[in-house]
Design a protein around this motif. Sequence first.
Motif, PDB file in Angstrom:
ATOM      1  N   THR A 181      28.413  41.736   8.074  1.00  0.00           N
ATOM      2  CA  THR A 181      28.400  43.167   8.345  1.00  0.00           C
ATOM      3  C   THR A 181      28.155  43.407   9.830  1.00  0.00           C
ATOM      4  O   THR A 181      27.806  42.491  10.579  1.00  0.00           O
ATOM      5  CB  THR A 181      27.270  43.897   7.573  1.00  0.00           C
ATOM      6  N   ASP A 182      28.334  44.663  10.239  1.00  0.00           N
ATOM      7  CA  ASP A 182      27.982  45.091  11.591  1.00  0.00           C
ATOM      8  C   ASP A 182      26.632  45.797  11.618  1.00  0.00           C
ATOM      9  O   ASP A 182      26.245  46.370  12.642  1.00  0.00           O
ATOM     10  CB  ASP A 182      29.063  46.044  12.131  1.00  0.00           C
ATOM     11  N   LEU A 231      20.292  32.502  10.691  1.00  0.00           N
ATOM     12  CA  LEU A 231      20.615  33.844  11.198  1.00  0.00           C
ATOM     13  C   LEU A 231      20.840  33.860  12.704  1.00  0.00           C
ATOM     14  O   LEU A 231      21.514  34.747  13.216  1.00  0.00           O
ATOM     15  CB  LEU A 231      19.499  34.836  10.838  1.00  0.00           C
ATOM     16  N   GLY A 232      20.252  32.921  13.399  1.00  0.00           N
ATOM     17  CA  GLY A 232      20.413  32.840  14.843  1.00  0.00           C
ATOM     18  C   GLY A 232      19.174  33.303  15.586  1.00  0.00           C
ATOM     19  O   GLY A 232      18.343  34.044  15.045  1.00  0.00           O
ATOM     20  N   PRO A 233      19.042  32.909  16.850  1.00  0.00           N
ATOM     21  CA  PRO A 233      17.814  33.172  17.609  1.00  0.00           C
ATOM     22  C   PRO A 233      17.646  34.604  18.076  1.00  0.00           C
ATOM     23  O   PRO A 233      16.581  34.961  18.569  1.00  0.00           O
ATOM     24  CB  PRO A 233      17.948  32.227  18.803  1.00  0.00           C
ATOM     25  N   ASP A 234      18.682  35.434  17.940  1.00  0.00           N
ATOM     26  CA  ASP A 234      18.620  36.788  18.491  1.00  0.00           C
ATOM     27  C   ASP A 234      18.185  37.856  17.493  1.00  0.00           C
ATOM     28  O   ASP A 234      18.088  39.032  17.855  1.00  0.00           O
ATOM     29  CB  ASP A 234      19.980  37.191  19.077  1.00  0.00           C
ATOM     30  N   VAL A 235      17.937  37.498  16.232  1.00  0.00           N
ATOM     31  CA  VAL A 235      17.468  38.472  15.254  1.00  0.00           C
ATOM     32  C   VAL A 235      15.988  38.743  15.511  1.00  0.00           C
ATOM     33  O   VAL A 235      15.168  37.825  15.430  1.00  0.00           O
ATOM     34  CB  VAL A 235      17.675  37.973  13.814  1.00  0.00           C
ATOM     35  N   ARG A 246      27.179  45.186  -0.971  1.00  0.00           N
ATOM     36  CA  ARG A 246      28.358  45.446  -0.129  1.00  0.00           C
ATOM     37  C   ARG A 246      28.570  46.945   0.049  1.00  0.00           C
ATOM     38  O   ARG A 246      28.829  47.431   1.157  1.00  0.00           O
ATOM     39  CB  ARG A 246      29.603  44.802  -0.746  1.00  0.00           C
ATOM     40  N   ALA A 247      28.484  47.688  -1.053  1.00  0.00           N
ATOM     41  CA  ALA A 247      28.708  49.131  -0.978  1.00  0.00           C
ATOM     42  C   ALA A 247      27.618  49.832  -0.164  1.00  0.00           C
ATOM     43  O   ALA A 247      27.896  50.721   0.648  1.00  0.00           O
ATOM     44  CB  ALA A 247      28.773  49.719  -2.385  1.00  0.00           C
ATOM     45  N   PHE A 248      26.382  49.414  -0.365  1.00  0.00           N
ATOM     46  CA  PHE A 248      25.245  50.064   0.293  1.00  0.00           C
ATOM     47  C   PHE A 248      25.278  49.843   1.800  1.00  0.00           C
ATOM     48  O   PHE A 248      25.181  50.796   2.593  1.00  0.00           O
ATOM     49  CB  PHE A 248      23.953  49.520  -0.313  1.00  0.00           C
ATOM     50  N   TYR A 288      23.874  37.770   4.339  1.00  0.00           N
ATOM     51  CA  TYR A 288      24.995  38.697   4.225  1.00  0.00           C
ATOM     52  C   TYR A 288      24.989  39.697   5.390  1.00  0.00           C
ATOM     53  O   TYR A 288      26.021  39.919   6.034  1.00  0.00           O
ATOM     54  CB  TYR A 288      24.926  39.453   2.898  1.00  0.00           C
ATOM     55  N   LEU A 289      23.847  40.299   5.662  1.00  0.00           N
ATOM     56  CA  LEU A 289      23.765  41.279   6.732  1.00  0.00           C
ATOM     57  C   LEU A 289      24.116  40.671   8.076  1.00  0.00           C
ATOM     58  O   LEU A 289      24.842  41.276   8.886  1.00  0.00           O
ATOM     59  CB  LEU A 289      22.354  41.874   6.786  1.00  0.00           C
TER      60      LEU A 289
END
Length: 364
Positions: A217-218, A249-253, A174-176, A212-213
């Motif tokens: 996160t953005d 993760l979805g098809p757009d990664v 999370r911090a990184f 997580y990413l």
Amino acid sequence: MDSATHLAPHRARWWHRLDDGRLQCDLCPRDCKLGEGQRGACFVRQNLGGGMVLTTYGRSSGFCVDPIEKKPLNHFLPGSRVLSFGTAGCNLMCKFCQNWDISKARDMDRLTDRASPDGIAGAAAASGCRSVAFTYNDPVIFAEYAMDVADACHERGLRTVAVTAGYMHAGPRRAFYAKMDAANVDLKAFTEGFYARLSAAHLQPVLDTLQYLRHETDTWLEITTLLIPGQNDSSEELAALSAWIARELGPDVPLHFTAFHPDYKMTDLPRTPTSTLTRAREIARAAGLRYVYTGNVHDATGGTTHCPGCQAALIVRDWYRIERNRLTAAGRCPDCGTKIPGHFETTALPFGNRRIPVTIPPDD
């Protein structure tokens, strides 16, 4: 101070003291337990004087300006230049490591390039870079240094990139990643057996990092899988890997399949044939992934970003070189208006496939 060896030890984060007096590192799933003077598996985090220190803070194995496509990132400021650097050591033990002279280094005296976070950010700006990448060895193990550099970069309007295996505990993660604008995560295979046998690690923590990413996160995310003949390149494993990415993760990664070359402890295997990369790309696209690339080979089709709406070739690449970029400034297909996910900006003169060494001026 004239020598990197005279740098004072930098106090590390993410550790606790055990009842027997040893220190446990809480950075990654290895959970190394260290007596006085001992170093972790990464070799750069050490129990020194009853506290954990990062021995490579402020020290690098070298700095270079690279094309962002080399990270590889195809949907993050394409055509731009990035200042790349690493330190030494790694928290994985991959027998196929392509940067083993850096990641497996045990000689800290080889880290002769000293640089403060502000010095690195200043050099990146002066070199015309849009971002700084923590790469060559895994930035997880020098997280404190990378995070301080990221703060200095953001103060100058520069972006930050982590090139990593994603092997990290939840708290430090999370911090990184709060400091990272983009990441390319190396998903080395899709079986626990591969991770245990060839990397001395586990698969699930990497999958946790990817989820997580993507969902919390953005940070812009792309994934790389190095295909090793006979080890992780079966059609069944590639189908399972691709289906998991599409579902979780979805098809757009964007997903990059890259070619292995014999190195380190796996010199008895052949190079990855281009046909294997092409087959992997076809399997991933059949699973629903929209942006699948091939790397470490000349493959115009596998390097090109196509519009999922009308199939037009939008960013044509040969290896790391952009031959043509038809995306609008808003990141849309000029033919049908489909929005392409990523971070785009117009680049009049793409950096190409050069690699320029950079010297960071010493602090005053």
